[in-house]
Design an enzyme around this catalytic site. Structure first.
Site, PDB file in Angstrom:
ATOM      1  N   HIS A 141       0.839  -1.197   0.000  1.00 35.65           N
ATOM      2  CA  HIS A 141       0.000   0.000   0.000  1.00 35.65           C
ATOM      3  C   HIS A 141       0.878   1.252   0.000  1.00 35.65           C
ATOM      4  CE1 HIS A 141      -4.254  -1.193   0.681  1.00 35.65           C
ATOM      5  NE2 HIS A 141      -4.427   0.046   0.291  1.00 35.65           N
ATOM      6  N   SER A 192       0.698  -3.490   4.274  1.00 36.48           N
ATOM      7  CA  SER A 192       1.118  -2.160   4.704  1.00 36.48           C
ATOM      8  C   SER A 192       2.637  -2.021   4.616  1.00 36.48           C
ATOM      9  CB  SER A 192       0.685  -1.945   6.147  1.00 36.48           C
ATOM     10  OG  SER A 192       1.334  -0.816   6.687  1.00 36.48           O
ATOM     11  N   GLU A 378      -9.097  -4.012  -4.624  1.00 38.87           N
ATOM     12  CA  GLU A 378      -7.889  -4.350  -3.868  1.00 38.87           C
ATOM     13  C   GLU A 378      -8.065  -5.725  -3.231  1.00 38.87           C
ATOM     14  OE1 GLU A 378      -6.184  -0.860  -1.809  1.00 38.87           O
ATOM     15  OE2 GLU A 378      -8.095   0.116  -2.170  1.00 38.87           O
ATOM     16  N   TYR A 417     -12.472  -3.403  -1.539  1.00 34.69           N
ATOM     17  CA  TYR A 417     -11.625  -4.559  -1.228  1.00 34.69           C
ATOM     18  C   TYR A 417     -12.282  -5.878  -1.602  1.00 34.69           C
ATOM     19  CZ  TYR A 417      -8.414  -1.500   1.171  1.00 34.69           C
ATOM     20  OH  TYR A 417      -7.482  -0.537   1.434  1.00 34.69           O
ATOM     21  N   SER A 553      10.145  17.293  -7.656  1.00 36.14           N
ATOM     22  CA  SER A 553      11.398  16.805  -7.072  1.00 36.14           C
ATOM     23  C   SER A 553      11.167  16.411  -5.617  1.00 36.14           C
ATOM     24  CB  SER A 553      12.478  17.896  -7.139  1.00 36.14           C
ATOM     25  OG  SER A 553      12.702  18.265  -8.490  1.00 36.14           O
TER      26      SER A 553
END
Length: 619
Positions: A141, A192, A378, A417, A553
């Site tokens: 994730h 995670s 997901e 999910y 950047s």
């Protein structure tokens, strides 16, 4: 009910290229960040956090997609593809380990970890051997930046992409150069990057328990930490890990991908799929609904209302409020979703537009021996493993053995999910967000097997396209306040410096300058090619300034602070890297201010501001 983004860009492409780019041969896959502008998705649920649809957000995304496809189309050339795979260490944990443990022990024993650590790399070179870029898939994730962050940024996978492209497009600014390093989402549902795991923010003790709650302060205090000393540092560390593995796989990729191209796409009404579990047993998917634990959030980003994960009982207080505001879920929906206690019965909520999609895309694209399974959500780790295996078996049994099957998550439309049936019973965040009920994964497996079978047996033309998604006209329904006129302090003008840089800095220090600013939304509505800031280096030979950094950047930051009466300030920071060339530099700010020309007509005007020159000296 496609994503508005998908609908609009396909419309543009068909205007340009006729029938060349279609639903079945284009996959739109989100690389994913939790630190981006919102308000571009047309289902009402997603408007809650962004206070409605935000047209400039949507337009910027659509224009960007069309532009990148245009550039790709104009640069098409013959080339070769190479595939490689390897393990990424120290970059992820399972954030719902208690759900994972609900999967059968016999199934878990086949895997060494409760996350998928494999990265798959697809490298592209042209026939002269010139490097063009790659797509890699890895399950993590992009939440190294936590929900206290207010800056737009592309998180860990974005940083990995930035590092790779900076290396390959030497001397170019971010966003320039021809080499493309794409880090795509895979089955990252329960994965995670916050590798230290969950701790109570107030006491420092672990809250790695099934409800993710703390003794003092409850679930709101339970947050997962990354490996760094703050979220920027954690993003850098995880991003660098991913980049280094990608670099190694890219350099060593030698297995060529050859063979024909094919793809299959179907629309399916996911709220009404009949799933054959075996010869005697059929089950059904449900109308979309979210459970109570959805509002709890995860250890990566806690919900604000002290809901807890793992709730299989409703909360009378919230249910009462929900019934008053949004209506009570029907008994049919309640029964279908059991044991999920329903918080939002989104499939039964249609004002001002449907809250969730019913019709979703399922799609597989095959490039030689590589099958890309494009999933509109997901998948958790184990869900992804089951789906990959099922698709591989389907190819095997129809005479196409040894396929490399990769899962591309978050494709075409977003449906939250997808957990396994067993994980669903535990009702942590991922299961509460499995919106089509306990048999969602089984339904997807059945559908993707059908697509794989059609490709393997060369019968894609016989696949029914499925129910056309309804197109609803999205009004500009928004609660985001309209842009107001920008104003400046007395005796000042837009772009004036309020707080100047120092005259000298060493590498490793932070150069900072504050300007009289204007709302950055003005710029978003006025310019597709816009830098909010640049850092420039003085070149004495040519007596000119050369742009060395921009707003994309990693070491620049742009902060907008809203004041009273239409005034605002902009502070730009440059965190000077240790390898910065010594010399004379300056920081520039580019904005647009909004001015009323008449009572009904306001226009935005561009302006810029420039800091004094400063010197970077040896440490």
């Amino acid at each position: 009910e496609k994503s508005q983004v998908e609908d609009e860009w396909l419309g543009f492409l068909q205007g340009k290229y006729g029938e060349l780019y279609q639903h079945d041969n284009v996959i739109l896959s989100g690389t994913h960040t939790h630190s981006g502008p919102a308000g571009y998705f047309q289902y009402t649920l997603f408007w809650i956090t962004s206070k409605g649809l935000i047209r400039p957000s949507l337009n910027a995304i659509v224009n960007g997609i069309v532009k990148s496809i245009d550039i790709a189309h104009q640069n098409v050339r013959r080339g070769r593809l190479f595939i490689n795979r390897g393990t990424v260490q120290n970059s992820q944990i399972n954030r719902s380990p208690f759900s994972y443990l609900a999967n059968p022990a016999s199934e878990r024993s086949r895997y060494s970890s409760n996350t998928d650590k494999e990265m798959v790399m697809l490298k592209m070179v042209d026939s002269n051997g010139q490097e063009l870029g790659f797509i890699s898939w890895f399950a993590v994730h992009p939440v190294s930046m936590n929900n206290t962050n207010r800056l737009v940024n592309s998180d860990n996978v974005g940083y990995a992409s930035y590092l790779f492209e900076q290396e390959k497009n030497k001397g170019m600014l971010p966003g320039e150069g021809s080499f493309v390093a794409a880090f795509a989402s895979s089955n990252l549902g329960d994965v995670s990057p916050n590798t230290k795991g969950p701790f109570c923010v107030n006491t420092g003790e672990s809250c790695d328990n099934p409800q993710s709650t703390c003794p003092v302060g409850g679930a709101a205090m339970c947050m997962a930490m990354g490996p760094g000393n703050d979220m920027f540092d954690s993003t850098r560390i995880i991003g660098q890990n991913i980049y280094l593995k990608a670099k190694e796989l890219y350099e060593k990729a030698s297995q060529e991908v050859t063979g024909p191209l094919s793809s299959a796409h179907q629309w399916v009404n996911m709220s009404d799929v009949l799933v054959e579990l075996n010869a005697t047993h059929t089950v059904k998917t449900c109308k979309p609904a979210l459970g109570h634990s959805f509002a709890a959030g995860t250890i990566d980003g806690v919900g604000g209302l002290n809901f807890t994960q793992g709730a299989v009982e409703g909360d009378p207080f919230w249910d009462e409020i929900r019934d008053l505001l949004l209506g009570e879920p029907s008994n049919e929906t309640k029964d279908c979703h059991k044991p999920k206690p329903i918080l939002f019965s989104t499939g039964e909520m249609t004002r001002p537009h449907p809250w969730h999609p019913d019709i979703v895309d399922v799609q597989i694209a095959v490039i030689g021996s590589l099958a890309i399974v494009a999933v509109p959500g997901e998948l958790t780790t184990m869900s992804g493993r089951r789906l990959r295996e099922a698709v591989k078996r389907e190819f095997d049994s129809h005479g196409t053995p040894r396929m490399d099957v990769v899962i591309a998550g978050l494709c075409n439309v977003y449906t939250h999910y997808i957990t396994t049936y067993e994980e669903y019973q535990i009702q942590r965040y991922e299961a509460a967000s499995t919106i089509y009920g306990p048999h969602t994964l089984s339904a997807y497996i059945q559908l993707y097997r059908g697509l794989a079978r059609a490709i393997a047996t060369n019968t894609v033309q016989d696949l029914p396209p499925g129910p056309e998604p309804p197109l609803f006209n999205i009004s500009n329904l928004t609660l985001v306040p309209a842009l107001t006129v920008d104003r400046v302090p007395v005796n000042k003008t837009f772009g004036d410096v309020l707080q100047e840089v120092r005259q000298q800095y060493r590498a490793g220090e932070v150069a900072e300058v504050t300007f009289v600013g204007a709302n950055p939304r003005n710029s978003a509505e006025n310019a597709t090619e816009h830098n909010f800031l640049t850092v420039e280096r003085y070149n004495s030979t040519s007596d000119s300034w050369q742009v060395v950094k921009n707003d994309a950047s990693w070491d620049t930051r742009f902060y907008w602070t809203k004041g009273l009466f239409g005034r605002s300030n902009v502070t730009i920071e440059w965190h000077i890297p240790h390898d910065t060339e010594l010399g004379i530099y300056r920081i520039r700010y580019f904005g647009h201010y909004r001015k009323n020309l008449s009572i009904s007509h306001a226009v935005s005007f561009p302006f810029e501001g420039t800091s004094s020159a400063f010197e970077i000296t040896a440490p």
